[in-house]
Design an enzyme around this catalytic site. Structure first.
Site, PDB file in Angstrom:
ATOM      1  N   LYS A  74       0.847  -1.197   0.000  1.00 20.55           N
ATOM      2  CA  LYS A  74       0.000   0.000   0.000  1.00 20.55           C
ATOM      3  C   LYS A  74       0.880   1.245   0.000  1.00 20.55           C
ATOM      4  CE  LYS A  74      -3.846   2.047   2.644  1.00 20.55           C
ATOM      5  NZ  LYS A  74      -4.674   1.935   3.868  1.00 20.55           N
ATOM      6  N   SER A 149      -9.640   1.976   2.858  1.00 23.99           N
ATOM      7  CA  SER A 149      -8.753   2.709   1.976  1.00 23.99           C
ATOM      8  C   SER A 149      -7.734   1.836   1.254  1.00 23.99           C
ATOM      9  CB  SER A 149      -8.008   3.802   2.760  1.00 23.99           C
ATOM     10  OG  SER A 149      -7.136   3.216   3.710  1.00 23.99           O
ATOM     11  N   SER A 173      -9.748  -0.189   7.143  1.00 22.13           N
ATOM     12  CA  SER A 173      -9.174  -0.103   5.799  1.00 22.13           C
ATOM     13  C   SER A 173      -8.501  -1.350   5.266  1.00 22.13           C
ATOM     14  CB  SER A 173      -8.179   1.054   5.727  1.00 22.13           C
ATOM     15  OG  SER A 173      -8.883   2.244   5.530  1.00 22.13           O
TER      16      SER A 173
HETATM   17  N1  GLN Z   1     -12.842   4.539   6.231  1.00 23.38           N
HETATM   18  C1  GLN Z   1     -12.261   5.030   7.454  1.00 23.38           C
HETATM   19  C2  GLN Z   1     -11.836   6.446   7.257  1.00 23.38           C
HETATM   20  O1  GLN Z   1     -12.160   6.987   6.260  1.00 23.38           O
HETATM   21  C3  GLN Z   1     -11.128   4.160   7.871  1.00 23.38           C
HETATM   22  C4  GLN Z   1      -9.904   4.385   7.077  1.00 23.38           C
HETATM   23  C5  GLN Z   1      -8.754   3.525   7.506  1.00 23.38           C
HETATM   24  O2  GLN Z   1      -8.914   2.524   8.188  1.00 23.38           O
HETATM   25  N2  GLN Z   1      -7.567   3.980   7.145  1.00 23.38           N
HETATM   26  O3  GLN Z   1     -11.178   7.044   8.040  1.00 23.38           O
END
Ligand code: GLN
Length: 488
Positions: A74, A149, A173
């Protein structure tokens, strides 16, 4: 070159490399062909550095646990000499000067960090649509999001254009995109895995973890990544169990809790049916199913969007045009340089989070928001502690819905609710895993089969048992063997 090689799991590929059936170079070339064939339609990778990967492949020791296995990374995790842009324009041109600890450990186990996986900018989002660089499409239906994400990581693993990938999980994410793409994703307990070399989003919530096609692969990668790190004082000095050996298949007498607050309205009927069927399957495998209560669940999303934005507003202050990446042109004076760089470099969601986070920390409001959220955070943690006095793991959907359409959730609040089942585990510091548990298919999916993910949540530092429970179910089903149409 036999292209069926790309359908191997990481463990399966490693075995064949070790048996000298193929060389790491041949495996890498097969993967590169695969990426060239399928990634243009998906956009999972931001970049790949084949020359560097070939050098690593030629030097790989196939007798190591991950010897010769390429791994997608990532874009928020540092790999020395590779771009690390967090899918943000503000980091254009930035290359990581050193390896994150998780990357160094994968390398030491023989893995080849290869390719930068797309993500929501700075890991803020649930669909990868917030990437400042490109869209990533879901391999099961290219009109839909891969989740986020870590959407790039999940999509490339599902589409068999990576054997395994690393993601990060601050509020879901790793688990949510794994669910939406039909693969396995593990969020380790807070402190289990080093955060050194991750670009920080919310430091008290972030954890790196594997995204793979099987629980066995997840156990293999986690075992390599986990453990205390002198570079990250939030890691705990506790021995790392042999996660692979923990996958015995035997879960007789294991107690699995059904949190009643997680099965209330708003869940897609096919998702709910699949998860309930999995619960029945667990009972058949010898587990004891117990109803439990996590009474503060309803506050989890609110607490998260205070704590995570507060931490993000501080962490992202370093991107000011002076030290990294983008620098705005034609500015007079330092303040204007900061302001213009941040205005041009950050996308809308990142700006929204910085503004929110600055607000909840500002004097006059911090007692009302930030301090209060920290208190509720303690209550949520205690909910888990109490539940884990009664059960070994909790079970619930990973996401309330299967993959949604690209562009469908333009309202940020609707997007925030995508993580309603995953966020609490980060707040409580416990571990979680998503595994495939079925498919949604019908009029609402345009006839396409869309994967459904099952989440198991385990007590802090109890990844071994959580993975054992996940693996026992996986081995009694075929869900993880189905390939998305794009994967052929
Ligand atoms: N979807 C969540 C956010 O927008 C979690 C994102 C993540 O785990 N990095 O913050």
């Amino acid at each position: 070159m036999s292209h069926d090689l790309v359908f191997e799991t990481a463990a399966g590929l490693q075995k064949r490399l070790r048996a000298r059936e193929f060389t790491p170079r041949e495996a890498l070339d097969a993967l590169a062909d695969r990426i060239a064939a399928v990634d243009p339609a998906l956009g999972g990778y931001l970049s790949t550095d084949l020359d560097d990967a070939r050098r690593q492949a030629d030097a790989a020791d196939v007798n190591l646990p991950l010897g010769g296995v390429p791994i997608a990374i990532k874009d928020v995790i540092s790999v020395a000499g590779h771009p690390c842009g967090c899918s943000s324009k503000i980091l254009a041109g930035y290359k990581a000067p050193y390896d994150a600890t998780v990357v160094a450990r994968l390398r030491a186990a023989g893995a080849i960090p290869f390719g930068r996986a797309n993500m929501d900018e700075f890991a803020m989002g649930s669909s990868t649509e917030n990437s400042g660089i490109q869209l990533t499409r879901n391999p099961w239906d290219t009109d839909r999001v891969p989740g986020g994400s870590s959407g790039g990581s999940a999509a490339v693993v599902a589409a068999r254009e990576a054997f395994a990938a690393l993601g990060t999980d601050t509020g879901g994410s790793i688990r949510q995109p794994a669910a939406l793409c039909g693969v396995v994703g593990v969020k380790p307990s807070y402190g289990r895995v080093s955060r050194y070399g991750l670009v920080a989003f919310a430091s008290s919530l972030d954890q790196a973890g594997p995204i793979t096609r099987t629980v066995e692969d997840a156990a293999l990668l986690l075992g390599v990544m986990a453990g205390a790190d002198p570079h990250d004082s939030t890691t705990l000095d506790q021995p790392v169990p042999d996660y692979t050996a923990a996958l015995t298949g035997d879960i007789k007498g294991v107690r699995i809790g059904l949190p009643k607050e997680y099965f209330i309205g708003g869940i897609d009927p096919q998702v709910e049916a699949a998860v309930r069927a999995a619960v029945d399957q667990y009972a058949k495998l010898g587990a004891e199913i117990v109803e439990v209560s996590l009474p503060h669940t309803e506050y989890a999303v609110a607490v998260y969007y205070i704590v995570a934005t507060a931490e993000a507003s501080a962490n992202l202050a370093r991107f000011d045009g002076v030290r990294y990446g983008l620098r705005a042109k034609d500015t007079s004076g330092l303040l204007e340089l900061y302001g213009k760089t941040r205005e041009q470099g950050f996308g809308a969601e990142v700006k929204r989070r910085i503004i929110l986070g600055t607000y909840v920390l500002s004097s006059g409001y911090s007692d009302q928001y930030y301090v209060r959220a920290q208190k509720v955070r303690t209550l949520i943690r205690q909910d888990f502690e109490k539940a884990f006095e009664k059960v070994d793991a909790l079970i619930c959907p990973t996401s309330p819905v299967p993959a949604f359409k690209l562009g469908e959730r333009s309202d940020p609040l609707a997007m925030y609710l995508a993580d309603i089942f995953t966020i609490a585990a980060n707040i409580g510091g416990v571990c979680g895993v998503s595994i495939p548990c079925g498919f949604a298919q019908g009029e609402n999916t345009g006839g396409k089969a869309l994967p459904i993910g099952l989440q198991l949540i385990g007590p802090s530092f109890d990844e071994a048992r959580m993975l054992r429970i996940a693996h026992a179910y996986e081995q009694s089903t075929d869900w993880h063997k189905r390939r998305p149409p794009v994967a052929g």
